[in-house]
Design an enzyme around this catalytic site. Structure first.
Site, PDB file in Angstrom:
ATOM      1  N   ASP A  24      -5.756  -6.411  -0.383  1.00  0.00           N
ATOM      2  CA  ASP A  24      -5.336  -5.835   0.899  1.00  0.00           C
ATOM      3  C   ASP A  24      -6.551  -5.082   1.406  1.00  0.00           C
ATOM      4  OD1 ASP A  24      -4.390  -4.489   3.074  1.00  0.00           O
ATOM      5  OD2 ASP A  24      -2.917  -3.265   1.999  1.00  0.00           O
TER       6      ASP A  24
ATOM      7  N   GLU B  64      -0.196   4.736  -5.366  1.00  0.00           N
ATOM      8  CA  GLU B  64       0.632   3.572  -5.696  1.00  0.00           C
ATOM      9  C   GLU B  64       0.559   3.207  -7.175  1.00  0.00           C
ATOM     10  OE1 GLU B  64      -0.080   0.416  -2.926  1.00  0.00           O
ATOM     11  OE2 GLU B  64       0.517   1.645  -1.221  1.00  0.00           O
TER      12      GLU B  64
ATOM     13  N   LYS C 220       7.732  -4.587   6.191  1.00  0.00           N
ATOM     14  CA  LYS C 220       8.000  -3.188   5.829  1.00  0.00           C
ATOM     15  C   LYS C 220       9.122  -2.674   6.724  1.00  0.00           C
ATOM     16  CE  LYS C 220       3.255  -2.000   4.420  1.00  0.00           C
ATOM     17  NZ  LYS C 220       1.982  -1.438   4.924  1.00  0.00           N
TER      18      LYS C 220
ATOM     19  N   ASP D  66      -0.328  -7.443   8.263  1.00  0.00           N
ATOM     20  CA  ASP D  66       0.470  -6.219   8.070  1.00  0.00           C
ATOM     21  C   ASP D  66       0.337  -5.350   9.314  1.00  0.00           C
ATOM     22  OD1 ASP D  66       1.685  -3.853   7.267  1.00  0.00           O
ATOM     23  OD2 ASP D  66       0.098  -3.281   5.891  1.00  0.00           O
TER      24      ASP D  66
ATOM     25  N   GLU E   4      -4.836  -9.710   2.677  1.00  0.00           N
ATOM     26  CA  GLU E   4      -4.034  -9.019   3.695  1.00  0.00           C
ATOM     27  C   GLU E   4      -4.938  -8.215   4.627  1.00  0.00           C
ATOM     28  OE1 GLU E   4      -0.932  -5.272   3.597  1.00  0.00           O
ATOM     29  OE2 GLU E   4      -0.948  -6.637   1.879  1.00  0.00           O
TER      30      GLU E   4
ATOM     31  N   LYS F 291       5.458  -6.666  -2.796  1.00  0.00           N
ATOM     32  CA  LYS F 291       4.396  -5.700  -3.107  1.00  0.00           C
ATOM     33  C   LYS F 291       5.080  -4.368  -3.334  1.00  0.00           C
ATOM     34  CE  LYS F 291       0.744  -4.679  -0.704  1.00  0.00           C
ATOM     35  NZ  LYS F 291      -0.172  -4.510   0.439  1.00  0.00           N
TER      36      LYS F 291
ATOM     37  N   GLN G  87      -8.670  -1.655   0.270  1.00  0.00           N
ATOM     38  CA  GLN G  87      -7.617  -0.696  -0.079  1.00  0.00           C
ATOM     39  C   GLN G  87      -6.856  -1.046  -1.352  1.00  0.00           C
ATOM     40  OE1 GLN G  87      -5.481   1.419   3.143  1.00  0.00           O
ATOM     41  NE2 GLN G  87      -3.745   0.210   2.492  1.00  0.00           N
TER      42      GLN G  87
ATOM     43  N   ARG H 241       5.863   1.306   0.758  1.00  0.00           N
ATOM     44  CA  ARG H 241       4.848   2.117   1.428  1.00  0.00           C
ATOM     45  C   ARG H 241       4.177   2.993   0.377  1.00  0.00           C
ATOM     46  NH1 ARG H 241       4.884   1.507   7.149  1.00  0.00           N
ATOM     47  NH2 ARG H 241       2.710   2.026   6.789  1.00  0.00           N
ATOM     48  N   SER H 242       3.035   3.592   0.736  1.00  0.00           N
ATOM     49  CA  SER H 242       2.342   4.433  -0.252  1.00  0.00           C
ATOM     50  C   SER H 242       3.132   5.710  -0.540  1.00  0.00           C
ATOM     51  CB  SER H 242       0.919   4.751   0.204  1.00  0.00           C
ATOM     52  OG  SER H 242       0.936   5.258   1.514  1.00  0.00           O
TER      53      SER H 242
END
Length: 429
Positions: A243, A206, A338, A313, A286, A389, A164, A367-368
């Site tokens: 990730d 992102e 998060k 995560d 991740e 991040k 990802q 977050r995205s």
């Protein structure tokens, strides 16, 4: 110390994907106001706190948040008005009691978090303190090493990459300001390389590029070339982080992972990761396995946990109970943090504290589906987390966090610390 909450108001606004999200304003008796906007994820862990959506197909494709807004204005506000805003822990406890469920599915994690964050901001404004100083006290001084997501795949992109996020990590820079420069220069070098090879250089959610490459390994090779083209040394100035988000390509029926066009058992996947670690300057991986594949995490951590940061995560979803299990099993040496996975400021701080106590690193994360809100930048410094991040070097909702960190670094002056490679304290480097 005592200051009363006199007004709480929520509204529906848009996130960076054009989807509705919750914005909350909290007013205190001295006129101070705190505002917060809640982010939203694309690849969400199945154990995350529930983000309440309206599911009304006539509005925003069912993604409206009017129910969550109503819950803030009609269920939360009456219970919180008159309470002491300085008592964040007590306020967050009250919010959890109002909801009454394990996963915040009654009034919604997005409703609860919006209020929780806005209360923190209102108090910081009332005390005329920067948010990081209010949350972290006098010892808040560590600027985070950024893990910059410059090539997107998986659920964040419409391309053929399974992993990802492919990130650059300027851990060799002497300061945050310089780290940002290293990253930006590498990002622009990467764009040139992709363009010359005939790839589309439009950016994803992102802010990273989403090229169709031969396989995941080629994406790492392209990053290495970009680092060198920008004039930096891979594995000294800038490292690589991944990730994987392996839950997205895990088959629960067969117990296998579909990556690079083949099915792999978890042991074969471990071998695949080991070959990448041995070939490239990878400092962090991740979510290398499915969010319930605890045994593979334990095995992997035992094998490579001394030389690579292994970040949970979806595995932990910023949840203390799941983190306690991970600590007991020695599943990882790091946790991704998060706010909206767990849904309140206090619970987030508790997870960070528990990880630190057990020599696990914390990576504060966006977050995205992001917004212009910069809360996580302050949170990273407040907790001296050492890593963040928050996306690529494009798209304003990502850059907003980097710019806030630049301001904080400037404000801290000589007191500011950028730990670089030492921020990865759970591994031997």
């Amino acid at each position: 110390m005592y200051i009363e909450i006199i007004d709480i108001y929520a509204r529906e606004v848009l996130d960076s994907r054009g989807n509705p999200t919750v914005e909350v304003e909290v007013m205190l008796e001295d006129g101070s106001v705190g505002r917060a906007i809640v982010p939203s994820g694309a690849s969400t862990g199945k154990f995350e706190a529930l983000e309440l959506r309206d599911k009304d197909s006539k509005r925003y494709g069912g993604k409206g948040v009017l129910k969550a807004i109503e819950n803030v204005n009609e269920k939360i506000a009456p219970k919180l008005l008159g309470l002491n805003a300085y008592e964040q822990v007590s306020i967050d406890k009250t919010l959890l009691e109002i909801d009454g469920t394990e996963n915040k599915s009654n009034i919604g994690a997005n409703a609860i978090l919006g209020v929780s964050m806005a209360v923190s901001r209102a108090v910081a404004n009332s005390l005329q303190l920067p948010l990081y100083k209010y949350l972290g006290g006098v010892n808040a001084k560590v600027l985070p090493v950024p893990l910059m997501n410059v090539i997107n795949g998986g659920a964040h992109a419409d391309n053929n990459l399974d992993i990802q996020e492919f990130m650059i990590v300027p851990a060799g820079a002497p300061s945050f300001r310089e780290a940002l420069r290293y990253g930006a220069e590498t990002f622009h070098a990467l764009k040139r390389i992709l363009k010359e090879a005939g790839h589309v250089t439009a950016v994803g959610d992102e802010g990273g590029f989403a090229p169709n490459l031969q396989n995941n390994e080629e994406a790492i090779q392209v990053l290495i070339r970009a680092i060198e083209k920008a004039g930096y040394v891979p594995g000294k100035d800038i490292y690589i982080a991944l990730d994987v988000a392996a839950s997205e390509f895990y088959n629960g029926e067969t117990g296998k992972y579909f990556i690079d066009g083949t099915e792999k058992t978890s042991d074969e996947l471990i071998e695949y990761y080991e070959s990448l670690i041995n070939k490239y300057p990878i400092i962090s991986i991740e979510d290398p396995f499915d969010q319930e594949d605890w045994d593979s995490y334990r095995k992997f951590n035992e094998k490579v946990g001394k030389k690579v940061q292994i970040v949970g995560d979806d595995l932990y979803v910023t949840n203390v109970k799941r983190l306690e299990k991970g600590i007991e099993l020695k599943a990882t040496n790091s946790i991704l943090i998060k706010l909206n996975q767990i849904g309140s400021v206090t619970e987030t701080l508790n997870a960070i504290e528990l990880a630190k106590t057990n020599n696990m690193t914390n990576v504060i994360s966006h977050r995205s589906g992001e917004t212009e809100d910069t809360f996580i930048a302050d949170l990273a410094v407040a907790t001296n987390a050492g890593q963040i991040k928050t996306g690529s070097l494009s798209r304003s909702e990502r850059i907003a966090k980097y710019n806030q960190l630049l301001r904080i670094e400037e404000e801290l002056g000589d007191a500011a610390e950028y730990k670089g490679i030492k921020a990865f304290y759970s591994i031997d480097r």
